[in-house]
Design an enzyme around this catalytic site. Structure first.
Site, mmCIF file in Angstrom:
data_model
loop_
_atom_site.group_PDB
_atom_site.id
_atom_site.type_symbol
_atom_site.label_atom_id
_atom_site.label_comp_id
_atom_site.label_asym_id
_atom_site.label_seq_id
_atom_site.Cartn_x
_atom_site.Cartn_y
_atom_site.Cartn_z
ATOM 1 C CG ASN A 158 4.016 -6.375 -5.139
ATOM 2 O OD1 ASN A 158 4.188 -5.411 -5.869
ATOM 3 N ND2 ASN A 158 3.214 -6.328 -4.094
ATOM 4 C CD GLU A 256 -1.083 4.404 -3.340
ATOM 5 O OE1 GLU A 256 -0.959 4.089 -2.138
ATOM 6 O OE2 GLU A 256 -2.090 4.946 -3.792
ATOM 7 C CB CYS A 289 2.370 -2.942 -0.287
ATOM 8 S SG CYS A 289 0.771 -2.850 -1.116
ATOM 9 C CD GLU A 463 -2.481 5.493 -7.179
ATOM 10 O OE1 GLU A 463 -1.765 4.727 -6.518
ATOM 11 O OE2 GLU A 463 -2.501 5.521 -8.426
#
Ligand code: NAD
Length: 490
Positions: A158, A256, A289, A463
């Site tokens: 994406n 993630e 996301c 992160e």
């Protein structure tokens, strides 16, 4: 074998792996087509165990020299890499647009500059952070951030440029060597990054790219016993598989993952700003996301707010992502399109009421209308599962307790957004919503030094800033007894 390239939006792109500073071709290949209109973008090398072994060997050989350069030695090379990305802004933007259907203008103005910043920011950060002394009565704690070794970086389609460099930046700045496995539905800009890194002087073997299908190249990579780190961004289901491989070798893994984030609008909010933010959730055709896909509105302002969102929806033009006025491009792939359409059909069949959209757009095969469902139960599939398309749900609440309960009522915990004009109220709700990032009266603001990641099934680890270095380094404490050396030093 001779290198295979393809002309994509007028840009020549290698369709092969980049291993040990050279292009490597595989006889097995996979087909890549543009989601915009199905244009053939070429057949990409499909790696497997052999290519992964070559890349791991190259990364192991390159590690000592790259690690020994130190943050100061690596910084000029990484800064040049970042400048190289900016110099090829238009090429990268066009190829990313052709490959995954993201908006060309958004790529030029936001995505590519951010991609470069992902490299330069961490090169700079590595200089300032790291090694330090913690003084104790009896000992001196000499804390070192040693590079961990070879890191495998696996990313989704994406936003490949943004998501891959968000890992490449800190991994390289910390002194690791890396193997990138790009997403098979959008593999091209990662291939370009390899050329740009090479031209900037990143030594052979430091950055390797193995193209291929997740279940083949990806699986071979995460099962390599030589890895020091696995950094994964993608779906929760894939993370469960990779996690098993990581567990076998006790390889640290950061993940993630997906989300089903709430967007809460209180009656005391700036409703115009909130309405604009609701329609922003259709960005990248909803393939984000972090998208706030569950709109939770305080009942007392529902009618007024719905009207404002309807008006804002007028800007959300579905179309060719190369056109400047397009806001919603295509879904990535026919398989993904069928998945999104399936969610919509099942939600309708389960009694969901379509406020707008709910069908294919006539722009082209992979284009879907921005869609809003209401009248859906909190346990309904459409309220619980990540659709990853331009599909939102609309629910109301009467009390803050109810808003918090609904917001927390899925297994995910990636992000959340809240609009309220009352600071106490906003902070009370924000502190109780389970999410790695909670935006208050703003959306999608991501500072590179701030922690980013997900709770619950949305991920493991964080992160950003020091969190990235904590992951990519072997942190060591050399605790030396004071006065224990001849001459009483230390
Ligand atoms: P995916 O999990 O199918 O694939 C992600 C990557 O993993 C791809 O490169 C794929 O080739 C690889 N892969 C697949 N199977 C593998 C295996 N067995 N071993 C090793 N690698 C394997 O995800 P996707 O469909 O590409 O991306 C969409 C998902 O990514 C959504 O759930 C979305 O929410 C999530 N995502 C999360 C973030 C975040 O920062 N939290 C950002 C973007 C996307």
């Amino acid at each position: 074998m001779t290198e295979v390239t393809s002309s994509v939006a007028g840009v020549e792109v290698s369709l092969d792996h980049w291993i040990g500073g050279k292009r490597v071709s595989s006889s097995e290949r996979f087909q890549n087509n543009s989601p915009i209109d199905g244009t053939d973008l070429g057949a990409v090398s499909a790696g497997g165990k052999a290519e992964v072994e070559m890349a791991v060997e190259a990364a192991i050989s390159a590690f000592p020299e790259w690690a020994a350069l130190g943050a100061e030695g690596r910084k000029p090379i990484l800064d040049k890499f970042a400048r190289g990305i900016l110099a090829r802004n238009e090429d990268l933007a066009k190829v990313e647009c052709a490959d995954n259907g993201s908006l060309l203008m958004g790529n030029i103005h936001r995505l590519v500059p951010r991609t470069a910043q992902n490299i330069s920011f961490f090169a700079e950060y590595a200089m300032s952070l790291q090694d330090h002394i913690i003084d104790h009565e009896e000992v001196t704690n000499d804390v070192r951030y040693d590079p961990s070794g070879v890191a495998a970086l696996i990313t989704p389609w994406n936003a490949p440029l943004m998501l891959t460099t968000w890992k490449i930046g800190p991994a390289l700045a910390a002194g690791n060597t890396i193997i990138v496995k790009p997403p098979e539905w959008a593999p091209l800009t990662c291939s370009m990054l390899a050329d740009i890194a090479h031209e900037a002087g990143v030594p052979a073997g430091v950055l390797n790219v193995v193209q291929g299908i997740g279940e083949d190249a990806g699986d071979a990579l995460v099962n390599s016993p030589e890895l020091a780190r696995i950094s994964f961004t993608g779906s929760t289901d894939t993370a469960k598989i990779i996690g098993q491989a990581a567990a076998r070798t006790i390889t640290p893994m950061s993940s993630e993952l997906g989300g089903k984030s709430p967007l809460i609008v209180c009656s005391d909010a700036n409703l115009d700003a909130a309405a604009q933010t609701v329609v922003m959730q259709y960005m990248n055709a909803g393939q984000v996301c972090l998208a706030g896909t569950r709109i939770l509105v305080e009942s007392s302002i529902e009618a007024e707010f719905l009207e404002k969102v309807r008006r804002a929806l007028g800007q959300m033009v579905v179309g060719d992502p190369r056109e400047a006025n397009t806001r919603i491009g295509p879904l990535i792939h026919p398989e993904h399109f069928a998945r999104v359409a399936g969610f919509v059909e099942r939600a309708k069949a389960a009694g969901g009421e379509v406020l707008w959209g709910g069908a294919t757009s006539d722009v082209g095969d992979l284009y879907f209308q921005p869609t809003m469902f209401t009248n859906v139960g909190l346990d309904a599939e459409i309220s619980q599962c990540e659709v990853f398309g331009p599909v939102l749900t609309w629910q109301t609440f009467d009390t803050d307790e109810e808003a918090i309960a609904v917001a927390n009522g899925t297994q995910y915990g990636l992000a959340g957004t809240l609009f309220s004009g009352n600071e106490d109220r906003a902070m009370r709700i924000a502190s109780r919503v389970v999410a790695g990032t909670l935006w208050v009266n703003c959306y999608f603001v991501r500072d590179l030094s701030a922690p980013f990641g997900g709770s619950r099934i949305s991920g493991i680890g964080r992160e950003g800033g020091s969190h990235s270095f904590d992951f990519y380094c072997d942190i060591k404490n050399i605790a030396v007894r004071k006065g224990s050396f001849a001459g009483g030093g230390n």
